[in-house]
Write a protein that holds these residues in place. Structure first.
Motif, PDB file in Angstrom:
ATOM      1  N   PHE A  16       5.439   9.745  16.993  1.00 26.40           N
ATOM      2  CA  PHE A  16       4.899   9.661  15.640  1.00 26.40           C
ATOM      3  C   PHE A  16       4.696  11.074  15.105  1.00 26.40           C
ATOM      4  O   PHE A  16       4.089  11.905  15.773  1.00 26.40           O
ATOM      5  CB  PHE A  16       3.550   8.940  15.638  1.00 26.40           C
ATOM      6  N   LEU A  17       5.184  11.330  13.896  1.00 26.71           N
ATOM      7  CA  LEU A  17       4.950  12.598  13.210  1.00 26.71           C
ATOM      8  C   LEU A  17       4.225  12.298  11.912  1.00 26.71           C
ATOM      9  O   LEU A  17       4.617  11.391  11.176  1.00 26.71           O
ATOM     10  CB  LEU A  17       6.276  13.298  12.885  1.00 26.71           C
ATOM     11  N   PHE A  18       3.181  13.078  11.630  1.00 23.89           N
ATOM     12  CA  PHE A  18       2.429  12.891  10.395  1.00 23.89           C
ATOM     13  C   PHE A  18       1.487  14.061  10.181  1.00 23.89           C
ATOM     14  O   PHE A  18       1.285  14.880  11.064  1.00 23.89           O
ATOM     15  CB  PHE A  18       1.652  11.567  10.412  1.00 23.89           C
ATOM     16  N   ALA A  53       1.161  17.747  12.063  1.00 25.40           N
ATOM     17  CA  ALA A  53       1.466  19.048  11.478  1.00 25.40           C
ATOM     18  C   ALA A  53       1.202  18.989   9.982  1.00 25.40           C
ATOM     19  O   ALA A  53       1.583  18.024   9.315  1.00 25.40           O
ATOM     20  CB  ALA A  53       2.915  19.441  11.744  1.00 25.40           C
ATOM     21  N   SER A  54       0.561  20.002   9.479  1.00 27.87           N
ATOM     22  CA  SER A  54       0.200  20.048   8.079  1.00 27.87           C
ATOM     23  C   SER A  54       1.421  19.883   7.176  1.00 27.87           C
ATOM     24  O   SER A  54       2.437  20.543   7.356  1.00 27.87           O
ATOM     25  CB  SER A  54      -0.487  21.378   7.778  1.00 27.87           C
ATOM     26  N   GLY A  55       1.311  18.953   6.216  1.00 28.85           N
ATOM     27  CA  GLY A  55       2.376  18.736   5.250  1.00 28.85           C
ATOM     28  C   GLY A  55       3.538  17.895   5.740  1.00 28.85           C
ATOM     29  O   GLY A  55       4.508  17.701   5.011  1.00 28.85           O
ATOM     30  N   THR A  56       3.475  17.358   6.939  1.00 33.55           N
ATOM     31  CA  THR A  56       4.571  16.558   7.487  1.00 33.55           C
ATOM     32  C   THR A  56       4.533  15.141   6.938  1.00 33.55           C
ATOM     33  O   THR A  56       3.491  14.488   6.946  1.00 33.55           O
ATOM     34  CB  THR A  56       4.474  16.509   9.026  1.00 33.55           C
ATOM     35  N   ALA A  57       5.673  14.661   6.479  1.00 30.26           N
ATOM     36  CA  ALA A  57       5.778  13.277   6.011  1.00 30.26           C
ATOM     37  C   ALA A  57       5.724  12.346   7.219  1.00 30.26           C
ATOM     38  O   ALA A  57       6.321  12.634   8.261  1.00 30.26           O
ATOM     39  CB  ALA A  57       7.084  13.070   5.257  1.00 30.26           C
ATOM     40  N   PRO A  58       5.015  11.221   7.126  1.00 31.31           N
ATOM     41  CA  PRO A  58       4.886  10.323   8.268  1.00 31.31           C
ATOM     42  C   PRO A  58       6.207   9.644   8.624  1.00 31.31           C
ATOM     43  O   PRO A  58       6.924   9.153   7.753  1.00 31.31           O
ATOM     44  CB  PRO A  58       3.843   9.302   7.812  1.00 31.31           C
ATOM     45  N   LYS A  59       6.496   9.648   9.918  1.00 33.04           N
ATOM     46  CA  LYS A  59       7.747   9.080  10.416  1.00 33.04           C
ATOM     47  C   LYS A  59       7.564   8.698  11.879  1.00 33.04           C
ATOM     48  O   LYS A  59       6.784   9.322  12.593  1.00 33.04           O
ATOM     49  CB  LYS A  59       8.849  10.133  10.287  1.00 33.04           C
TER      50      LYS A  59
END
Length: 94
Positions: A16-18, A53-59
């Motif tokens: 998960f990235l967000f 991570a700051s500013g990362t779109a959730p994916k």
């Protein structure tokens, strides 16, 4: 075992990235707070990585055997829609 979060046999990793603070990642944070314990309990051998991570779109990314990877953007989805997207990735396999 709950079949809701039973991962497919070919799944090797879920990632998960967000963004940890932005409004567009709120539903992802809520989903992970609710669902992570169940996912990990039912699939202790599969790494579930959480990358903030700051500013990362959730994916969400799912990596399968032989290095095959699929992803699904989570921006703008509700908690239930995120659950459906993650369930689709982890159950269907590559």
């Amino acid at each position: 075992m709950s079949s809701k979060y039973a991962f497919s046999k070919g799944l090797r990793e879920v990632r998960f990235l967000f963004c940890q603070t932005s409004e567009h990642s709120t539903a992802v944070r809520t989903f992970l707070n609710r669902a992570y314990p169940t996912m990990k309990k039912n699939n202790p051998q599969i790494p579930i990585l959480i990358r903030e991570a700051s500013g990362t779109a959730p994916k969400v990314y799912a990596r399968y055997e032989l290095g095959v990877e699929k992803s699904q953007p989570l921006d703008g989805l509700t908690d239930k829609q995120i659950e459906d997207a993650v369930t689709g990735l982890v159950k269907n396999g590559a």
